[in-house]
Design a protein around this motif. Sequence first.
Motif, short mmCIF file in Angstrom:
data_model
loop_
_atom_site.label_atom_id
_atom_site.label_comp_id
_atom_site.label_asym_id
_atom_site.label_seq_id
_atom_site.Cartn_x
_atom_site.Cartn_y
_atom_site.Cartn_z
N PHE A 29 -12.27 -1.95 -1.01
CA PHE A 29 -12.41 -0.75 -0.19
C PHE A 29 -11.60 -0.90 1.08
N LEU A 30 -11.07 0.23 1.56
CA LEU A 30 -10.41 0.23 2.86
C LEU A 30 -10.69 1.54 3.57
N ALA A 31 -10.69 1.50 4.90
CA ALA A 31 -10.87 2.72 5.69
C ALA A 31 -9.56 3.49 5.70
N HIS A 34 -6.28 9.08 7.44
CA HIS A 34 -5.19 10.04 7.36
C HIS A 34 -5.21 10.71 6.00
N GLY A 49 -1.99 8.44 2.96
CA GLY A 49 -0.93 7.42 2.96
C GLY A 49 -1.55 6.05 3.16
N ILE A 50 -1.13 5.11 2.34
CA ILE A 50 -1.57 3.72 2.54
C ILE A 50 -0.33 2.86 2.77
N HIS A 54 -0.73 -3.08 2.32
CA HIS A 54 -2.15 -3.24 2.00
C HIS A 54 -2.36 -3.69 0.55
N VAL A 82 -14.20 -2.74 6.65
CA VAL A 82 -13.25 -2.63 5.53
C VAL A 82 -11.89 -2.09 5.98
N VAL A 85 -10.28 -5.96 7.64
CA VAL A 85 -9.94 -7.12 6.82
C VAL A 85 -9.32 -6.66 5.50
C1 LIG Z 1 -10.63 4.02 11.06
C2 LIG Z 1 -9.50 3.41 10.29
C3 LIG Z 1 -8.61 4.24 9.63
C4 LIG Z 1 -7.56 3.71 8.90
N1 LIG Z 1 -6.68 4.56 8.27
C5 LIG Z 1 -5.66 4.04 7.56
C6 LIG Z 1 -4.76 4.91 6.88
O1 LIG Z 1 -4.90 6.14 6.89
N2 LIG Z 1 -3.74 4.33 6.17
C7 LIG Z 1 -3.56 2.97 6.11
O2 LIG Z 1 -2.62 2.49 5.47
N3 LIG Z 1 -4.42 2.13 6.74
C8 LIG Z 1 -5.47 2.63 7.44
N4 LIG Z 1 -6.34 1.79 8.06
C9 LIG Z 1 -6.16 0.33 7.95
C10 LIG Z 1 -6.73 -0.25 6.65
O3 LIG Z 1 -8.02 0.26 6.37
C11 LIG Z 1 -6.81 -1.79 6.78
O4 LIG Z 1 -5.54 -2.32 7.06
C12 LIG Z 1 -7.43 -2.47 5.58
O5 LIG Z 1 -7.78 -3.77 5.99
C13 LIG Z 1 -6.53 -2.56 4.35
O6 LIG Z 1 -7.31 -3.11 3.32
P1 LIG Z 1 -6.70 -3.70 1.97
O7 LIG Z 1 -5.55 -4.61 2.35
O8 LIG Z 1 -7.85 -4.47 1.36
O9 LIG Z 1 -6.23 -2.57 1.12
C14 LIG Z 1 -7.40 2.29 8.82
C15 LIG Z 1 -8.30 1.45 9.48
C16 LIG Z 1 -9.34 2.01 10.20
C17 LIG Z 1 -10.31 1.09 10.91
#
Ligand SMILES: Cc1cc2nc3c(=O)[nH]c(=O)nc-3n(C[C@H](O)[C@H](O)[C@H](O)COP(=O)(O)O)c2cc1C
Length: 197
Positions: A29-31, A34, A49-50, A54, A82, A85
């Motif tokens: 899971f990730l936050a 956007h 967008g990610i 990640h 989430v 990390v």
């Molecule tokens: C509130 C919040 C919003 C986020 N929005 C985005 C986003 O829209 N796009 C993105 O690429 N990362 C975003 N992030 C960062 C990722 O959630 C973060 O880097 C995450 O650790 C990636 O997890 P993964 O490597 O396990 O996929 C956001 C973080 C937070 C705290």
Amino acid sequence: MKRNLGPVNALYPSLTTIVGAIVDGKPNFLAIAHVGIMNHGQPQYLSFGISKSHYSNRGIVEHGEFSVCLPGEDMVVETDYVGLVSGKNTDKSKVFDLFQGELAHAPLIQGCPVCMECRLKQVVDFNTHDVFIGEIVATHAEETVLHQNGKIDISRVRPLLFDMASVKYWSLGAEVAPCWNVGKQLKTTRRGKNLAE
Ligand SMILES: Cc1cc2nc3c(=O)[nH]c(=O)nc-3n(C[C@H](O)[C@H](O)[C@H](O)COP(=O)(O)O)c2cc1C
């Protein structure tokens, strides 16, 4: 007087979501704050967008499925975690209690009042980000956040709003006016007069 801030994206607050996917055989899971609504109608599409750096991206592409859940204010700590990390070096599969929906690779979070299961429709290859477009296949909502007519009551979801300028989570404010309705009063004034008339 307005100050030109340069190309600052001012489209905040945005809704904070938790995107889930199966990566390397485990839920991750990730936050994601956007998130875009691509259309209104059937089928329904959303986008986000990610960053290519990640961990989640690979799982979404591999299985063509993912979840998008809306955490309430009570889940701010887990949501932030989430988003802090990465699954690259931290197992995030046990952070939430999960439930199964229609899709096998869209892990859904029990504690979130609203969860959507999505099928990947398209990936747009940006320089730094993969932009994922998904079709919403099913939406699960707690009975406690529903109006009597079965629609989601956003005031009961208590969504987490994200603001980039303050780098803080905010809560939803009060209702202002009925939409596609309050503007009607301008139709009878000079400012709103139909030019064709
Ligand atoms: C509130 C919040 C919003 C986020 N929005 C985005 C986003 O829209 N796009 C993105 O690429 N990362 C975003 N992030 C960062 C990722 O959630 C973060 O880097 C995450 O650790 C990636 O997890 P993964 O490597 O396990 O996929 C956001 C973080 C937070 C705290």
